[in-house]
Design a protein around this motif. Sequence first.
Motif, PDB file in Angstrom:
ATOM      1  N   PHE A  54       0.971  -1.152  -0.302  1.00 48.18           N
ATOM      2  CA  PHE A  54       0.004   0.060   0.040  1.00 48.18           C
ATOM      3  C   PHE A  54       0.927   1.400  -0.036  1.00 48.18           C
ATOM      4  CE2 PHE A  54      -2.466   3.344   2.161  1.00 48.18           C
ATOM      5  CZ  PHE A  54      -3.484   3.292   1.333  1.00 48.18           C
ATOM      6  N   SER A  55       1.820   0.843   0.792  1.00 45.68           N
ATOM      7  CA  SER A  55       2.663   2.474   0.827  1.00 45.68           C
ATOM      8  C   SER A  55       3.412   2.755  -0.702  1.00 45.68           C
ATOM      9  CB  SER A  55       3.784   2.309   1.838  1.00 45.68           C
ATOM     10  OG  SER A  55       4.724   1.183   1.801  1.00 45.68           O
ATOM     11  N   GLU A  56       3.780   1.551  -1.341  1.00 41.62           N
ATOM     12  CA  GLU A  56       4.223   1.849  -2.475  1.00 41.62           C
ATOM     13  C   GLU A  56       3.204   1.988  -3.636  1.00 41.62           C
ATOM     14  OE1 GLU A  56       6.421  -1.810  -3.247  1.00 41.62           O
ATOM     15  OE2 GLU A  56       7.992  -1.144  -1.743  1.00 41.62           O
ATOM     16  N   SER A  57       1.837   1.855  -3.333  1.00 42.70           N
ATOM     17  CA  SER A  57       1.119   2.100  -4.345  1.00 42.70           C
ATOM     18  C   SER A  57       1.004   3.576  -4.803  1.00 42.70           C
ATOM     19  CB  SER A  57      -0.299   1.653  -4.222  1.00 42.70           C
ATOM     20  OG  SER A  57      -0.512   2.233  -2.914  1.00 42.70           O
ATOM     21  N   SER A  58      -0.026   3.942  -5.873  1.00 42.79           N
ATOM     22  CA  SER A  58       0.126   5.421  -6.246  1.00 42.79           C
ATOM     23  C   SER A  58      -0.723   6.064  -5.686  1.00 42.79           C
ATOM     24  CB  SER A  58      -0.444   5.253  -7.966  1.00 42.79           C
ATOM     25  OG  SER A  58      -1.785   4.829  -7.773  1.00 42.79           O
ATOM     26  N   LEU A  59      -0.782   7.257  -5.593  1.00 46.99           N
ATOM     27  CA  LEU A  59      -1.255   8.337  -4.742  1.00 46.99           C
ATOM     28  C   LEU A  59      -2.970   7.880  -5.178  1.00 46.99           C
ATOM     29  CD1 LEU A  59      -1.540  10.872  -2.892  1.00 46.99           C
ATOM     30  CD2 LEU A  59      -1.326  12.239  -4.861  1.00 46.99           C
ATOM     31  N   LEU A  60      -3.364   7.962  -6.461  1.00 47.29           N
ATOM     32  CA  LEU A  60      -4.730   7.918  -6.767  1.00 47.29           C
ATOM     33  C   LEU A  60      -5.231   6.482  -6.106  1.00 47.29           C
ATOM     34  CD1 LEU A  60      -6.840   8.849  -8.265  1.00 47.29           C
ATOM     35  CD2 LEU A  60      -6.187   7.505 -10.375  1.00 47.29           C
ATOM     36  N   VAL A  61      -4.634   5.310  -6.060  1.00 45.79           N
ATOM     37  CA  VAL A  61      -5.092   4.253  -5.225  1.00 45.79           C
ATOM     38  C   VAL A  61      -5.285   4.325  -3.858  1.00 45.79           C
ATOM     39  CG1 VAL A  61      -4.349   1.784  -4.702  1.00 45.79           C
ATOM     40  CG2 VAL A  61      -4.175   2.639  -6.923  1.00 45.79           C
ATOM     41  N   LYS A  62      -4.302   5.261  -3.239  1.00 46.95           N
ATOM     42  CA  LYS A  62      -4.164   5.448  -1.684  1.00 46.95           C
ATOM     43  C   LYS A  62      -5.392   6.034  -1.388  1.00 46.95           C
ATOM     44  CE  LYS A  62       0.619   5.453  -1.056  1.00 46.95           C
ATOM     45  NZ  LYS A  62       1.860   6.136  -0.641  1.00 46.95           N
ATOM     46  N   MET A  63      -5.748   7.330  -2.435  1.00 48.76           N
ATOM     47  CA  MET A  63      -6.821   8.143  -2.169  1.00 48.76           C
ATOM     48  C   MET A  63      -7.999   7.436  -2.222  1.00 48.76           C
ATOM     49  SD  MET A  63      -5.434  11.819  -4.061  1.00 48.76           S
ATOM     50  CE  MET A  63      -7.214  12.428  -4.060  1.00 48.76           C
ATOM     51  N   GLY A  64      -8.238   6.530  -3.326  1.00 39.73           N
ATOM     52  CA  GLY A  64      -9.266   5.889  -3.292  1.00 39.73           C
ATOM     53  C   GLY A  64      -9.666   4.828  -2.250  1.00 39.73           C
ATOM     54  N   TYR A  65      -8.759   4.221  -1.526  1.00 37.27           N
ATOM     55  CA  TYR A  65      -8.790   3.368  -0.356  1.00 37.27           C
ATOM     56  C   TYR A  65      -9.237   4.118   0.720  1.00 37.27           C
ATOM     57  CZ  TYR A  65      -7.653  -1.358  -2.101  1.00 37.27           C
ATOM     58  OH  TYR A  65      -7.567  -2.652  -2.740  1.00 37.27           O
TER      59      TYR A  65
END
Length: 97
Positions: A54-65
């Motif tokens: 999760f920490s390596e995922s993109s900003l868009l994925v983090k914002m979505g979750y």
Amino acid sequence: MDYKNFIEEKGEYKDIPLKLAQGLLKYVVAVFFIGGSVYICTKVNTDLFNTETFSESSLLVKMGYNFLNITQFKYKGYGCWFFSDGANILSGLSYSG
């Protein structure tokens, strides 16, 4: 005397809208929000927030979750609010004539 007129629906209180339908509608909306919260809770894995993936995922994925996680808590609050609003309507406390 005013309370007696309210209970017997006389005078200015004879045109009170049907509170049963309005109260039940609030309960239906509350069940929708609680159901939405439960559905989102089953789809979003909150343990994912603490992983390296999760920490390596993109900003868009983090914002979505994060959006789904926050929406889950909002829906719980909305559901509780609509349950209490429906109870106030059915009890007659919310008349605002």
